[in-house]
Each structure stands twice: as C-alpha cells, then as structure tokens.
Design a protein around this motif. Structure first.
Motif, PDB file in Angstrom:
ATOM      1  N   SER A 252       0.838  -1.198   0.000  1.00  0.00           N
ATOM      2  CA  SER A 252       0.000   0.000   0.000  1.00  0.00           C
ATOM      3  C   SER A 252       0.872   1.247   0.000  1.00  0.00           C
ATOM      4  N   LEU A 253       0.533   2.192  -0.883  1.00  0.00           N
ATOM      5  CA  LEU A 253       1.293   3.443  -0.999  1.00  0.00           C
ATOM      6  C   LEU A 253       0.331   4.613  -1.144  1.00  0.00           C
ATOM      7  N   ASN A 254       0.522   5.637  -0.310  1.00  0.00           N
ATOM      8  CA  ASN A 254      -0.306   6.848  -0.357  1.00  0.00           C
ATOM      9  C   ASN A 254       0.605   8.065  -0.386  1.00  0.00           C
ATOM     10  N   MET A 255       0.559   8.811  -1.478  1.00  0.00           N
ATOM     11  CA  MET A 255       1.349  10.047  -1.595  1.00  0.00           C
ATOM     12  C   MET A 255       0.459  11.165  -2.134  1.00  0.00           C
ATOM     13  N   SER A 256      -0.747  11.228  -1.610  1.00  0.00           N
ATOM     14  CA  SER A 256      -1.706  12.253  -2.033  1.00  0.00           C
ATOM     15  C   SER A 256      -1.227  13.648  -1.654  1.00  0.00           C
ATOM     16  N   ASN A 257      -1.822  14.641  -2.339  1.00  0.00           N
ATOM     17  CA  ASN A 257      -1.526  16.049  -2.075  1.00  0.00           C
ATOM     18  C   ASN A 257      -0.029  16.347  -2.154  1.00  0.00           C
ATOM     19  N   SER A 258       0.573  15.866  -3.211  1.00  0.00           N
ATOM     20  CA  SER A 258       1.992  16.131  -3.458  1.00  0.00           C
ATOM     21  C   SER A 258       2.139  16.645  -4.895  1.00  0.00           C
ATOM     22  N   ARG A 259       3.377  16.814  -5.320  1.00  0.00           N
ATOM     23  CA  ARG A 259       3.627  17.356  -6.663  1.00  0.00           C
ATOM     24  C   ARG A 259       3.936  16.251  -7.675  1.00  0.00           C
ATOM     25  N   ILE A 260       3.502  15.050  -7.362  1.00  0.00           N
ATOM     26  CA  ILE A 260       3.717  13.911  -8.251  1.00  0.00           C
ATOM     27  C   ILE A 260       2.852  14.052  -9.504  1.00  0.00           C
ATOM     28  N   THR A 261       3.416  13.658 -10.637  1.00  0.00           N
ATOM     29  CA  THR A 261       2.695  13.739 -11.916  1.00  0.00           C
ATOM     30  C   THR A 261       2.682  12.361 -12.584  1.00  0.00           C
ATOM     31  N   SER A 262       1.968  12.282 -13.683  1.00  0.00           N
ATOM     32  CA  SER A 262       1.877  11.028 -14.429  1.00  0.00           C
ATOM     33  C   SER A 262       3.245  10.549 -14.900  1.00  0.00           C
ATOM     34  N   ALA A 263       4.153  11.469 -15.161  1.00  0.00           N
ATOM     35  CA  ALA A 263       5.485  11.094 -15.646  1.00  0.00           C
ATOM     36  C   ALA A 263       6.242  10.259 -14.615  1.00  0.00           C
ATOM     37  N   GLY A 264       5.900  10.415 -13.343  1.00  0.00           N
ATOM     38  CA  GLY A 264       6.611   9.686 -12.300  1.00  0.00           C
ATOM     39  C   GLY A 264       6.120   8.272 -12.082  1.00  0.00           C
ATOM     40  N   LEU A 265       4.981   7.935 -12.671  1.00  0.00           N
ATOM     41  CA  LEU A 265       4.406   6.602 -12.446  1.00  0.00           C
ATOM     42  C   LEU A 265       5.310   5.478 -12.942  1.00  0.00           C
ATOM     43  N   LYS A 266       6.174   5.752 -13.882  1.00  0.00           N
ATOM     44  CA  LYS A 266       7.058   4.708 -14.408  1.00  0.00           C
ATOM     45  C   LYS A 266       7.947   4.127 -13.308  1.00  0.00           C
ATOM     46  N   HIS A 267       8.216   4.907 -12.255  1.00  0.00           N
ATOM     47  CA  HIS A 267       9.084   4.429 -11.180  1.00  0.00           C
ATOM     48  C   HIS A 267       8.402   3.386 -10.298  1.00  0.00           C
ATOM     49  N   LEU A 268       7.094   3.229 -10.470  1.00  0.00           N
ATOM     50  CA  LEU A 268       6.359   2.258  -9.655  1.00  0.00           C
ATOM     51  C   LEU A 268       6.346   0.865 -10.269  1.00  0.00           C
ATOM     52  N   LYS A 269       6.869   0.709 -11.471  1.00  0.00           N
ATOM     53  CA  LYS A 269       6.813  -0.572 -12.168  1.00  0.00           C
ATOM     54  C   LYS A 269       7.432  -1.735 -11.385  1.00  0.00           C
ATOM     55  N   PRO A 270       8.501  -1.499 -10.607  1.00  0.00           N
ATOM     56  CA  PRO A 270       9.082  -2.628  -9.853  1.00  0.00           C
ATOM     57  C   PRO A 270       8.231  -3.082  -8.672  1.00  0.00           C
ATOM     58  N   LEU A 271       7.216  -2.326  -8.291  1.00  0.00           N
ATOM     59  CA  LEU A 271       6.429  -2.640  -7.090  1.00  0.00           C
ATOM     60  C   LEU A 271       5.319  -3.632  -7.433  1.00  0.00           C
ATOM     61  N   LYS A 272       5.710  -4.846  -7.759  1.00  0.00           N
ATOM     62  CA  LYS A 272       4.784  -5.861  -8.261  1.00  0.00           C
ATOM     63  C   LYS A 272       3.777  -6.331  -7.212  1.00  0.00           C
ATOM     64  N   ASN A 273       4.056  -6.086  -5.929  1.00  0.00           N
ATOM     65  CA  ASN A 273       3.145  -6.521  -4.867  1.00  0.00           C
ATOM     66  C   ASN A 273       2.110  -5.462  -4.497  1.00  0.00           C
ATOM     67  N   LEU A 274       2.174  -4.304  -5.141  1.00  0.00           N
ATOM     68  CA  LEU A 274       1.304  -3.185  -4.785  1.00  0.00           C
ATOM     69  C   LEU A 274      -0.161  -3.523  -5.065  1.00  0.00           C
ATOM     70  N   LYS A 275      -0.983  -3.383  -4.024  1.00  0.00           N
ATOM     71  CA  LYS A 275      -2.418  -3.636  -4.155  1.00  0.00           C
ATOM     72  C   LYS A 275      -3.233  -2.348  -4.019  1.00  0.00           C
ATOM     73  N   SER A 276      -2.689  -1.353  -3.332  1.00  0.00           N
ATOM     74  CA  SER A 276      -3.421  -0.098  -3.116  1.00  0.00           C
ATOM     75  C   SER A 276      -2.510   1.083  -3.407  1.00  0.00           C
ATOM     76  N   LEU A 277      -2.998   2.011  -4.222  1.00  0.00           N
ATOM     77  CA  LEU A 277      -2.233   3.194  -4.595  1.00  0.00           C
ATOM     78  C   LEU A 277      -3.144   4.413  -4.526  1.00  0.00           C
ATOM     79  N   THR A 278      -2.760   5.403  -3.722  1.00  0.00           N
ATOM     80  CA  THR A 278      -3.575   6.610  -3.565  1.00  0.00           C
ATOM     81  C   THR A 278      -2.739   7.842  -3.912  1.00  0.00           C
ATOM     82  N   LEU A 279      -3.175   8.543  -4.959  1.00  0.00           N
ATOM     83  CA  LEU A 279      -2.472   9.750  -5.433  1.00  0.00           C
ATOM     84  C   LEU A 279      -3.482  10.868  -5.680  1.00  0.00           C
ATOM     85  N   GLU A 280      -4.394  11.046  -4.761  1.00  0.00           N
ATOM     86  CA  GLU A 280      -5.404  12.094  -4.904  1.00  0.00           C
ATOM     87  C   GLU A 280      -4.764  13.475  -4.815  1.00  0.00           C
ATOM     88  N   SER A 281      -5.373  14.418  -5.535  1.00  0.00           N
ATOM     89  CA  SER A 281      -4.871  15.802  -5.584  1.00  0.00           C
ATOM     90  C   SER A 281      -3.449  15.878  -6.109  1.00  0.00           C
TER      91      SER A 281
END
Length: 556
Positions: free
Chosen positions: A502-531
C-alpha cells in the motif's frame, strides 16, 4: 512446481482440462488463478471434474450462476465454497445438490440470494445425503403419517455443514431462518448486517453444537431474540454489537459457561450487566465500546478477573472507574479510546504487567501520565493519538523494548520526539500522522530496520527526507500524504521497496510522468495519489502492464 504453475497461469488459454492431474496440483493451479484474478468463466471449464476440495472465489470478478455447473462437478470431494460478492442467485444454488460433503459455505454480500435459495439449499443438502429416494424410504419405514416439515425434523443430524456465512444480506428474513433448524451440526454461523432476521433466532434453539454466532450490526435484534440463545451451552463466541440488546437480554446469557468472547459494542447496556457477566467463568474477551458506560456500577469490573481483552472505548467513564480495573491482572489488551481519563487515572494500571496493547487515543492523558507506562515492559502496541503528549513525554517510553506498534498522531511531536524513540529497534508500525517531522528527523528512521508500516503525513518532508526511507526494505505500507513538496523524485527513491502493498502520496507534486518508477512494485495492491497531477487512466495503464496485483487506486 511454483514456476510451472506460474507458467500455466500465463498460458491458461492453452489448457482445456486439468482433470488428469493429481488433485493437489490442480488445486494449486486453481488457487493461483484466483489470487492473480486470471480465472474466468472460460478458464474455469478446465477444472470440471477435478475433485477439488476448496473453491474460494470471494475475490474473483464475474462469478454468477453460469459458474455453478463446474463448481458442482467437484461432487463429494467439495468441502468448502466461498462465493462472497458474487452474482449467484437462488437458482444457482440448485447445482450444489450433489456436493454432499460440504462443510463450509460463504455467501457474504450475495444480495441475490433470498429465503427461497436458503431453504432450497438446506433441503438439497439434507435430502441428497442418503440418495434421491431418502424421503420415500423414510416414509415407507415410518409407522405414522408424516408431512414434509416432520420429515425435515426427523433427518436432523445428516448434514456435514459446520460453517455458514451470509453477511450483509437484506433478503434473508426471520421466516427464511427456519431452514437453519435442520443444520444441527453447525458450529459457526455468521449473519452480520442482515437487517431482516429479527424474530428469527428462535430457529437456532436446536443448534446445540453452535460455538460461534455473529449477528453484529443487526439493529432488529432485541432482548426477546436473545432469550432463544440461552440453551446454546456450547457457544464460545457471541457478537451482538449495534443491536437493541439491554441488561435484560444479557441476563439470558448467564448459563453460557463456555462463552469466552462477547461483543456488545454499541448496545444500550449499563454497568448493571456486569453482575451477569461475572458469572461467565470462561469470559476472556469483552467489548463494551460505544456503550457509553458511566462510573456508576463500574465496581462490577473487579469481578471479571479472567479477562484478557477489555474494550471500554467511547465511554463516559473517568479515573474513578479505572480504580476497579486494578485487579484485572490477566489483561493483555485495554482500550480506553475517547474516555474521560487523565494522567492520574493511569496510576491504576501500573500493576497490569501482562498488558500488550493499550489504547489511550483522544483522552486527557499527557506527558506526565506516561511515567505510569514505563514499567509495563510487555507492551507491544500503544496508541497515543490526539493526546497532549510532547517530545519530553515520549522519552518515558524509551524503555519499552517489546514495543512493535506506536501511534503518535499528535501535532506537538517533532524531530526531537522521534529521536527519543531510536532505542525501540523492534518497531514494525509507526504512525506520525500530523506530527511535525522534517527531513532532518527522518535520519532517525534508519534505526527502525523492521518497520513494516510507516505514516508521516502533513509534515514538512521533501525528496531529501525520502532518501532516509528508501532503505527500509521491510515496509509493506507507506503513507506520506499531505507532504506537498514531494515530487516524482520520491517515487524514484522508493522504487526499491518491492515489498510495498500500500502506498499513499496524495496532495503532493507527483505527476503522471513519475508513475514509471512504480513498475518494480509488483506486490502493490493499493495506490492513492489524490490531488496529484495523475489521472485514473494513467494508473489503469500502469495496472494493465506492470501492476497486476493493484486492486484499489485513487483517483478512480
């Protein structure tokens, strides 16, 4: 074997049947397809006549009546079926008529199953046990006239079913519960959030083997219903939270001497019920959360000396009540969430040396009171969120070497407070939600190599602070929301935390371009990037190509 099963999972469309395989191998393949959400109505066909024992489809999408034919083909081998959340209807249940050895059935959240299906299911299980002509043979050997109801009563005991669950079902009524009267070998029954069962507990009177009954969140349950449970002397666990149960209803339980777990959360009971509860010699777990008990009558707690777990959260009790807990030396867990207690009251728990879990959230407890916890060396979990503790008070916890979970959701906590915890190297859960932790403070996190859950929300973290988190390789849950200065660099830094679920990094300056860095997280079941500057489509693309386990994400 694991590698072979993974390869089969990827090439499942190439297989038409697994019936020639040993049952244990086909069972493993089936389980892997369910876990990876690769099982479909088409691939299911390959498991026809495989003599599988356990079909747990509770997390499987698309399950409906069309699946039931293959499920039933397992025949007498089938021992347990979980269809939670499926679209199976009353008609679909008919297919189970040949599965005579069923021991466990789970229909949680199956809102298309009603009284009709329930009665059909029970009769089919009972009638099929001795063959299709069992009723005819029974009638032939009977010396008296008999109707269907009498027949149903006479064959009690033939069912193998020991566990049945129908959580959150609006269609089951008191009348439909008459079907349960035939399931005399039932050990576990779960009817949580079934609002129509009021008046139906009368049909449970003959289920003398019942050990666990869950009727939580059934507001229709009254004292009159509980009276029918008084003869179920094998009951060990009873959950009746959020019902209309009062002290009168509790009095009907006094003969249940094997009862060790009683959940009365949200029921309008008073401390007067403690007289009845003190007669339950086996009672170990008692939940009186949100019962709004007051100090009046709380001296009755002193009689519950065997209790291991006591939940008094959201009560109106004060320090005066805690005096009567001093003798409960077997307590391992005590919940005082939102009670009107303060530092002086904690002096009464210093003798509870077996305490492992203590919840003091949203109380008047402050730094001074924490000195009373310093001697409770068996404490493994402490919740101090929304209290008045400060960095200075935290130092009084530094000797609790057994501590694994600590919740410090308090605005007064700073880097200095985190520094005072560095001796607690066994921590696996640390919640600093709302604390004023900066990049400098994250340096102290390097001491906590065993951390599995970390929450630092609303602090002043930047990407520099995340550098001190990237090596916490045991992390399963990471919540860094509300740190508005985090960028895509933070995602790159944590890309090595491959155990993350589970990863939550809401209300940050993360953009779609950064999603590529999550590819190694094969066990990820929950991802929250609101706002964040990320869309649901961006996450769905990542899910489809690289994160097959992802089942929950926001924005969605």
């Amino acid at each position: 074997m694991e590698l072979c099963i993974q390869n089969i999972r990827e090439d499942i469309d190439k297989y038409s049947t697994f019936s020639m395989l040993p049952r244990d191998i086909s069972q493993q393949i089936f389980n892997e397809l369910v876990y990876s959400q690769r099982l479909t109505d088409i691939s299911l066909e390959a498991f026809r006549d495989c003599a599988l024992q356990d079909l747990h489809l509770g997390e499987c999408p698309g399950v409906n009546d069309s699946w039931m034919d293959v499920i039933s083909s397992q025949g007498v081998s089938l021992l347990s079926v979980d269809l939670s959340g499926s679209d199976v209807t009353d008609s679909g249940l008919i297919h189970l008529k040949g599965c005579t050895n069923l021991q466990a059935l789970n229909f949680n959240y199956c809102d298309q199953i009603s009284d009709l299906g329930l009665n059909q299911l029970v009769l089919m299980i009972l009638w099929s046990l001795n063959g299709l002509n069992v009723e005819k043979r029974f009638r032939a050997n009977s010396n008296r006239p008999i109707d269907s109801c009498t027949f149903k009563e006479e064959i009690l005991g033939l069912s193998n079913l020991t566990s049945l669950s129908f959580r959150r079902n609006d269609s089951i009524t008191a009348q439909g519960m008459s079907a349960f009267a035939s399931l005399v070998n039932l050990v576990k029954l779960d009817l949580e959030r079934c609002p129509g069962i009021g008046g139906g507990l009368v049909h449970l009177k003959g289920l003398t083997k019942l050990e666990s009954l869950n009727i939580k969140w059934c507001n229709c349950i009254t004292d009159a219903d509980i009276k029918h449970l008084s003869g179920l002397t094998n009951l060990k666990g009873l959950q009746i939270s959020c019902s209309k149960l009062t002290d009168i209803g509790i009095s009907y339980l006094k003969g249940l001497h094997k009862l060790n777990l009683l959940n009365l959360e949200g029921c309008p009971v008073t401390a007067a019920c403690l007289d009845t509860l003190s007669a339950l010699a086996s009672l170990l777990y008692l939940n009186l959360n949100r019962c709004h008990l007051s100090d009046e009558g709380c001296e009755g707690f002193s009689k519950l000396r065997k209790l291991k777990v006591l939940n008094l959260g959201f009560s109106d009790i004060t320090d005066a009540c805690l005096v009567h807990l001093k003798g409960l030396t077997n307590l391992e867990s005590l919940n005082l969430d939102s009670c009107r207690i303060d530092d002086e009251g904690l002096a009464n728990i210093t003798g509870l040396q077996r305490l492992k879990c203590l919840v003091l959230s949203d109380t008047e407890v402050g730094s001074t009171g924490l000195r009373h916890l310093s001697g409770l060396t068996n404490l493994e979990s402490v919740n101090l969120s929304f209290t008045m503790i400060t960095d200075g008070g935290i130092r009084k916890l530094s000797g609790l070497s057994s501590l694994k979970s600590l919740n410090l959701d308090a605005r007064q906590i700073t880097d200095s407070g985190l520094a005072a915890l560095t001796s607690l190297t066994g921590l696996t859960h640390l919640d600093l939600f709302g604390a004023r932790i900066t990049d400098f403070g994250t340096n102290y996190l390097r001491n906590f190599k065993n951390l599995q859950s970390l929450e630092i929300c609303g602090g002043g973290l930047t990407d520099a602070g995340v550098r001190n988190i990237k090596d916490l390789s045991s992390l399963l849950l990471l919540n860094l929301s509300q740190n508005c200065n985090l960028t895509n660099k933070s995602l790159e830094l944590i890309s090595g935390l491959t155990r993350l679920v589970s990863l939550n990094m809401s209300n940050s300056r993360i953009t779609s371009a950064g999603l590529k860095h999550l590819k190694p997280l094969k066990n990820l079941k929950s991802l929250t990037l609101e706002s964040c500057k990320v869309t649901a489509n961006d996450i769905k693309k990542l899910q489809s190509t690289d994160l097959p386990q992802l089942v929950s994400f926001r924005p969605e």
